[in-house]
Write an enzyme that holds these catalytic residues in place. Sequence first.
Site, PDB file in Angstrom:
ATOM      1  N   LYS A 204     -67.078  45.783   2.646  1.00  0.00           N
ATOM      2  CA  LYS A 204     -66.999  46.892   1.302  1.00  0.00           C
ATOM      3  C   LYS A 204     -68.734  46.760   0.458  1.00  0.00           C
ATOM      4  O   LYS A 204     -69.285  47.519   0.642  1.00  0.00           O
ATOM      5  CB  LYS A 204     -65.727  46.712   1.206  1.00  0.00           C
ATOM      6  CG  LYS A 204     -66.102  48.455  -0.707  1.00  0.00           C
ATOM      7  CD  LYS A 204     -64.625  48.442  -0.876  1.00  0.00           C
ATOM      8  CE  LYS A 204     -65.071  49.275  -2.008  1.00  0.00           C
ATOM      9  NZ  LYS A 204     -63.684  49.237  -2.681  1.00  0.00           N
ATOM     10  N   GLU A 210     -69.100  34.457   3.173  1.00  0.00           N
ATOM     11  CA  GLU A 210     -68.317  34.036   4.266  1.00  0.00           C
ATOM     12  C   GLU A 210     -68.814  35.252   5.479  1.00  0.00           C
ATOM     13  O   GLU A 210     -69.551  34.780   6.429  1.00  0.00           O
ATOM     14  CB  GLU A 210     -66.937  33.628   4.153  1.00  0.00           C
ATOM     15  CG  GLU A 210     -66.259  32.945   3.576  1.00  0.00           C
ATOM     16  CD  GLU A 210     -65.665  33.518   2.068  1.00  0.00           C
ATOM     17  OE1 GLU A 210     -66.654  34.075   2.252  1.00  0.00           O
ATOM     18  OE2 GLU A 210     -65.032  33.241   1.663  1.00  0.00           O
ATOM     19  N   GLY A 265     -60.336  47.278  -0.405  1.00  0.00           N
ATOM     20  CA  GLY A 265     -60.577  45.828   0.261  1.00  0.00           C
ATOM     21  C   GLY A 265     -59.297  46.145   1.184  1.00  0.00           C
ATOM     22  O   GLY A 265     -59.501  46.125   2.650  1.00  0.00           O
ATOM     23  N   ARG A 266     -58.315  45.430   0.360  1.00  0.00           N
ATOM     24  CA  ARG A 266     -56.661  45.545   1.650  1.00  0.00           C
ATOM     25  C   ARG A 266     -56.071  46.557   1.573  1.00  0.00           C
ATOM     26  O   ARG A 266     -54.367  46.573   1.969  1.00  0.00           O
ATOM     27  CB  ARG A 266     -56.426  44.437   0.035  1.00  0.00           C
ATOM     28  CG  ARG A 266     -55.763  45.125  -1.098  1.00  0.00           C
ATOM     29  CD  ARG A 266     -55.426  44.159  -1.658  1.00  0.00           C
ATOM     30  NE  ARG A 266     -55.309  44.593  -3.867  1.00  0.00           N
ATOM     31  CZ  ARG A 266     -56.012  44.399  -4.304  1.00  0.00           C
ATOM     32  NH1 ARG A 266     -57.640  44.243  -3.873  1.00  0.00           N
ATOM     33  NH2 ARG A 266     -56.109  44.759  -5.327  1.00  0.00           N
ATOM     34  N   GLU A 351     -52.714  40.511  -3.997  1.00  0.00           N
ATOM     35  CA  GLU A 351     -54.154  40.820  -4.223  1.00  0.00           C
ATOM     36  C   GLU A 351     -53.965  41.767  -5.280  1.00  0.00           C
ATOM     37  O   GLU A 351     -54.421  42.081  -6.119  1.00  0.00           O
ATOM     38  CB  GLU A 351     -54.707  40.987  -3.396  1.00  0.00           C
ATOM     39  CG  GLU A 351     -56.267  41.073  -3.772  1.00  0.00           C
ATOM     40  CD  GLU A 351     -57.294  40.632  -2.751  1.00  0.00           C
ATOM     41  OE1 GLU A 351     -57.559  41.384  -1.641  1.00  0.00           O
ATOM     42  OE2 GLU A 351     -58.075  39.238  -2.528  1.00  0.00           O
ATOM     43  N   HIS A 382     -36.166  28.353  13.215  1.00  0.00           N
ATOM     44  CA  HIS A 382     -36.140  26.848  13.599  1.00  0.00           C
ATOM     45  C   HIS A 382     -36.595  26.641  12.507  1.00  0.00           C
ATOM     46  O   HIS A 382     -37.886  25.315  13.165  1.00  0.00           O
ATOM     47  CB  HIS A 382     -36.419  27.305  15.357  1.00  0.00           C
ATOM     48  CG  HIS A 382     -35.490  27.495  15.844  1.00  0.00           C
ATOM     49  ND1 HIS A 382     -33.951  27.262  16.721  1.00  0.00           N
ATOM     50  CD2 HIS A 382     -35.392  29.154  16.432  1.00  0.00           C
ATOM     51  CE1 HIS A 382     -33.873  28.184  17.378  1.00  0.00           C
ATOM     52  NE2 HIS A 382     -34.312  28.924  17.420  1.00  0.00           N
ATOM     53  N   LYS A 510     -65.069  31.748  -6.965  1.00  0.00           N
ATOM     54  CA  LYS A 510     -66.471  32.492  -6.024  1.00  0.00           C
ATOM     55  C   LYS A 510     -67.373  31.961  -7.032  1.00  0.00           C
ATOM     56  O   LYS A 510     -68.677  31.389  -6.480  1.00  0.00           O
ATOM     57  CB  LYS A 510     -66.680  33.581  -5.536  1.00  0.00           C
ATOM     58  CG  LYS A 510     -65.619  34.641  -4.337  1.00  0.00           C
ATOM     59  CD  LYS A 510     -66.433  35.733  -5.243  1.00  0.00           C
ATOM     60  CE  LYS A 510     -64.762  36.312  -4.187  1.00  0.00           C
ATOM     61  NZ  LYS A 510     -65.305  38.406  -3.772  1.00  0.00           N
TER      62      LYS A 510
HETATM   63  O1  F6P Z   1     -60.705  38.317  -1.514  1.00  0.00           O
HETATM   64  C1  F6P Z   1     -61.631  39.194  -2.343  1.00  0.00           C
HETATM   65  C2  F6P Z   1     -62.048  40.796  -1.602  1.00  0.00           C
HETATM   66  O2  F6P Z   1     -63.111  41.396  -2.689  1.00  0.00           O
HETATM   67  C3  F6P Z   1     -60.715  41.213  -0.717  1.00  0.00           C
HETATM   68  O3  F6P Z   1     -60.410  42.070  -2.056  1.00  0.00           O
HETATM   69  C4  F6P Z   1     -62.036  41.851   0.373  1.00  0.00           C
HETATM   70  O4  F6P Z   1     -60.453  42.617   1.111  1.00  0.00           O
HETATM   71  C5  F6P Z   1     -62.785  40.650   1.167  1.00  0.00           C
HETATM   72  O5  F6P Z   1     -62.722  39.986   0.144  1.00  0.00           O
HETATM   73  C6  F6P Z   1     -63.859  41.207   1.835  1.00  0.00           C
HETATM   74  O6  F6P Z   1     -64.561  41.636   0.883  1.00  0.00           O
HETATM   75  P1  F6P Z   1     -65.513  42.433   1.697  1.00  0.00           P
HETATM   76  O7  F6P Z   1     -65.345  43.484   2.588  1.00  0.00           O
HETATM   77  O8  F6P Z   1     -66.848  42.960   0.104  1.00  0.00           O
HETATM   78  O9  F6P Z   1     -66.740  41.977   2.448  1.00  0.00           O
END
Ligand code: F6P
Length: 545
Positions: A204, A210, A265-266, A351, A382, A510
């Site tokens: 987003k 990453e 995002g979530r 979150e 289990h 971060k």
């Molecule tokens: O964990 C923080 C966060 O912003 C989440 O809310 C989001 O889903 C994830 O990192 C990835 O963010 P992006 O879609 O901007 O890469």
Amino acid sequence: MTTLTQSTTWKALQAHTSQLPHMRELFAQNPQRFDQMSVKACGLFLDYSKNRINNDTLELLFALAKEANLTDKIAAMFNGDVINNTEHRAVLHTALRSKAEQEIIAEGTNIVPEVQQTLAKMAGFVESVQSGQWKGYTGKAITDVVSIGIGGSFLGPKIVSQALRPYWHAGLNCHFVANVDATSICEKLKGLNAETTLFVMSSKSFGTQETLTNTLSAKDWFLAQGATQQDIAKHFVAVTSNVAKATEFGMDANNIFPMWDWVGGRYSLWSAIGLPIALLVGMDNFKALLDGAHQMDEHFANTPLPQNMPVIMAMLSVLYGNFHGSQSHVILTYDHYLRGLPAYFQQLDMESNGKSVTLNGTDVDYSTGPVIWGGEGTNGQHAYHQLLHQGTALIPADFIMPLQSHNPLGEHHDQLASNCFGQTQALMQGRTFEEALAELSNSKLDEQQKALIAKHKVMSGNKPSNTLLMDKLTPTTLGALIALYEHRTFVQGAIWQINSFDQWGVELGKQLGNDVLERIGADKDATELDSSSNALVNLYRQGKL
Ligand code: F6P
């Protein structure tokens, strides 16, 4: 001190919950308990009778919801009000599954047309890839999709694709890369053919370390296979709200699928973030997923609180977190295809509601979001059910199971269902000392040993659980199920007067991580951090203990 804990209703709930009889007694008192404490909506069936409640409890919980102006808050979300007050955004993931004829205004604009345009763009792309019309740089059709993203840009696509495995298009496979640990991408790329691989980069913000690192490495891999820079456009597409950064990064403008700031995002799997899902299951099934969620939106927005499934589930969670001291909630999916759902609900709930100040910045003086965890049944029986039954922590449980299996085979589903229902029964009724002793009556143990073992076999019971059933796990019932939990999360945040839609808590880690990265790459050992962090950085720099 917040007004919430000073309210008459809050205090009444504190008094009430401490004097409620054991669930065994509540069931004995009322043969109609199940009928009165179950609700059906949008293809889902909720049995909430195995909870520490009676009618008075429910009345007090719904009174608490009314005092929180819940109905108005629900309307405000659907109307596109700026309820995410710290990022100054509307919260409109519901608009992503709205109908084309609807009008939903966000920041002065009807957003439904652009949602529909993006769905149409997705549909055209999905059809092109699935039909083989979309060709790679050597003229071959796509066989493998590599989805690169993390958090909500990973969990939604991964877990929904996994849940809808019976609906996958033959000949297409999907691999999900999230972690910056190179093992993730290296393992996923092993054995893939660059000529027939499509990368979907989802972010987003288009600023997540990453995802950017993994995408650059994917590009390096792709070019090392013999492709050229010009071939990138045939094998890389992006999903983002930051189109400018994606273009600057080198993504072909035609291959960028937009999303918007009013989608968290979530909460974003319903947007083009769901592109990997649509590529795998096809656009018709993706739209059925959206429709299931839309049905739950309609239920949530229009059903009186006492019959409102998300409200019932949310208020039960408030009951245990705020009046019984429970700190976690377990999701048990008695369906192998749903094995990833607890992880999805972890980000969704934790979150959103892992907060400790109210919307206006007041420190809360009550518990907010619980730890969400879980796994697939019957495996958990289990592993951790011992703690659920005889531990000292109170952990309310949701059991989720389809009545019909996609893979009917002999007695398997009967056994799965009997385990699911047996577990909720055992949690509720437990086992008394007298019952345990009676079970040992024929054993060769002496009386003292029998008494000791019986004591160890006692289970207090009175452990709450919800049972959520559906006829079958389909795109529609899955959409309704996920939307149910989205709205359950919303209701809890409304009661706790917190902002469920920002995530300031993830920023510091971060920032400090970026600082550490610089010190790792520096020409001298770290000395300015705390002694632990200095030592850890320097151990890493030397690469051995
Ligand atoms: O964990 C923080 C966060 O912003 C989440 O809310 C989001 O889903 C994830 O990192 C990835 O963010 P992006 O879609 O901007 O890469």
